[in-house]
Design a protein around this motif. Structure first.
Motif, PDB file in Angstrom:
ATOM      1  N   MET A   1       0.818  -1.199   0.000  1.00 44.72           N
ATOM      2  CA  MET A   1       0.000   0.000   0.000  1.00 44.72           C
ATOM      3  C   MET A   1       0.857   1.257   0.000  1.00 44.72           C
ATOM      4  N   GLU A   2       2.037   1.176   0.610  1.00 44.79           N
ATOM      5  CA  GLU A   2       2.909   2.340   0.680  1.00 44.79           C
ATOM      6  C   GLU A   2       3.337   2.809  -0.714  1.00 44.79           C
ATOM      7  N   ILE A   3       3.615   1.884  -1.633  1.00 37.61           N
ATOM      8  CA  ILE A   3       4.016   2.237  -2.997  1.00 37.61           C
ATOM      9  C   ILE A   3       2.880   2.990  -3.684  1.00 37.61           C
ATOM     10  N   GLU A   4       1.667   2.468  -3.578  1.00 40.80           N
ATOM     11  CA  GLU A   4       0.509   3.101  -4.210  1.00 40.80           C
ATOM     12  C   GLU A   4       0.257   4.488  -3.635  1.00 40.80           C
ATOM     13  N   ASP A   5       0.379   4.617  -2.316  1.00 45.68           N
ATOM     14  CA  ASP A   5       0.151   5.911  -1.670  1.00 45.68           C
ATOM     15  C   ASP A   5       1.194   6.943  -2.081  1.00 45.68           C
ATOM     16  N   HIS A   6       2.435   6.530  -2.174  1.00 44.47           N
ATOM     17  CA  HIS A   6       3.505   7.478  -2.492  1.00 44.47           C
ATOM     18  C   HIS A   6       3.522   7.854  -3.973  1.00 44.47           C
ATOM     19  N   TYR A   7       3.386   6.870  -4.852  1.00 45.30           N
ATOM     20  CA  TYR A   7       3.556   7.130  -6.286  1.00 45.30           C
ATOM     21  C   TYR A   7       2.268   7.359  -7.060  1.00 45.30           C
TER      22      TYR A   7
ATOM     23  N   LYS B   1      11.162   0.053  -1.357  1.00 45.73           N
ATOM     24  CA  LYS B   1      10.061   1.006  -1.172  1.00 45.73           C
ATOM     25  C   LYS B   1      10.068   2.177  -2.147  1.00 45.73           C
ATOM     26  N   ARG B   2      11.174   2.430  -2.807  1.00 44.34           N
ATOM     27  CA  ARG B   2      11.296   3.650  -3.615  1.00 44.34           C
ATOM     28  C   ARG B   2      12.083   3.409  -4.900  1.00 44.34           C
ATOM     29  N   ILE B   3      11.853   4.334  -5.843  1.00 39.54           N
ATOM     30  CA  ILE B   3      12.688   4.424  -7.041  1.00 39.54           C
ATOM     31  C   ILE B   3      13.391   5.769  -6.971  1.00 39.54           C
ATOM     32  N   ARG B   4      14.689   5.710  -7.063  1.00 34.36           N
ATOM     33  CA  ARG B   4      15.467   6.935  -7.184  1.00 34.36           C
ATOM     34  C   ARG B   4      16.038   6.955  -8.588  1.00 34.36           C
ATOM     35  N   VAL B   5      16.169   8.157  -9.146  1.00 35.78           N
ATOM     36  CA  VAL B   5      16.757   8.319 -10.464  1.00 35.78           C
ATOM     37  C   VAL B   5      18.053   9.089 -10.275  1.00 35.78           C
ATOM     38  N   VAL B   6      19.137   8.533 -10.808  1.00 33.24           N
ATOM     39  CA  VAL B   6      20.470   9.121 -10.649  1.00 33.24           C
ATOM     40  C   VAL B   6      20.932   9.612 -12.015  1.00 33.24           C
ATOM     41  N   ASP B   7      21.265  10.925 -12.096  1.00 35.47           N
ATOM     42  CA  ASP B   7      21.676  11.489 -13.385  1.00 35.47           C
ATOM     43  C   ASP B   7      23.193  11.420 -13.566  1.00 35.47           C
ATOM     44  N   SER B   8      23.685  11.986 -14.677  1.00 35.46           N
ATOM     45  CA  SER B   8      25.108  11.899 -15.013  1.00 35.46           C
ATOM     46  C   SER B   8      26.000  12.613 -14.007  1.00 35.46           C
ATOM     47  N   LYS B   9      25.443  13.562 -13.265  1.00 38.37           N
ATOM     48  CA  LYS B   9      26.206  14.260 -12.228  1.00 38.37           C
ATOM     49  C   LYS B   9      26.124  13.516 -10.899  1.00 38.37           C
ATOM     50  N   LYS B  10      25.449  12.364 -10.934  1.00 41.89           N
ATOM     51  CA  LYS B  10      25.215  11.505  -9.771  1.00 41.89           C
ATOM     52  C   LYS B  10      24.309  12.164  -8.741  1.00 41.89           C
TER      53      LYS B  10
END
Length: 107
Positions: free
Chosen positions: A1-7, A39-48
């Motif tokens: 449920m936490e994934i649905e609530d957050h995203y 619990k989460r997806i983080r996106v990391v760019d070229s500058k980290k």
């Protein structure tokens, strides 16, 4: 449920993504690699720089655009996360589109 609530509408990205997948917003305005936890997806760019998917998608600097998740057979490194390299990979069908969602200006 936490994934649905957050995203909310973005929860499918959580369920379909894998670590190392490529995330592209708009016309290559933002490019990053997926770093997924339980619990989460983080996106990391070229500058980290690392940002949560929700913040990545709802960035006020980009009111419109298509957010697309790609899977690649080869491991991408941060130095390859530039617009020209990634655009070539997309055009040459070296990346498999997993899913996408359109963001439109809410005003």
């Amino acid at each position: 449920m936490e994934i649905e609530d957050h995203y909310g509408d973005l929860q499918e990205f959580y369920y379909k993504s894998k670590n190392g997948d490529l995330m592209i917003f708009g016309e290559y305005e933002k490019i990053g690699l997926v770093d997924k936890t339980w619990k989460r997806i983080r996106v990391v760019d070229s500058k980290k720089d690392t940002v949560d998917l929700y913040t990545w998608f709802y960035d006020d600097r980009f009111p419109n655009g298509l957010n697309t998740l790609y899977r690649t057979k080869e491991e991408l490194t941060f130095d390859k996360l530039n617009k020209e390299v990634i655009r070539n990979k997309v055009e040459e069908n070296k990346l498999k589109e997993v899913m996408s969602i359109m963001k439109t200006d809410m005003n």
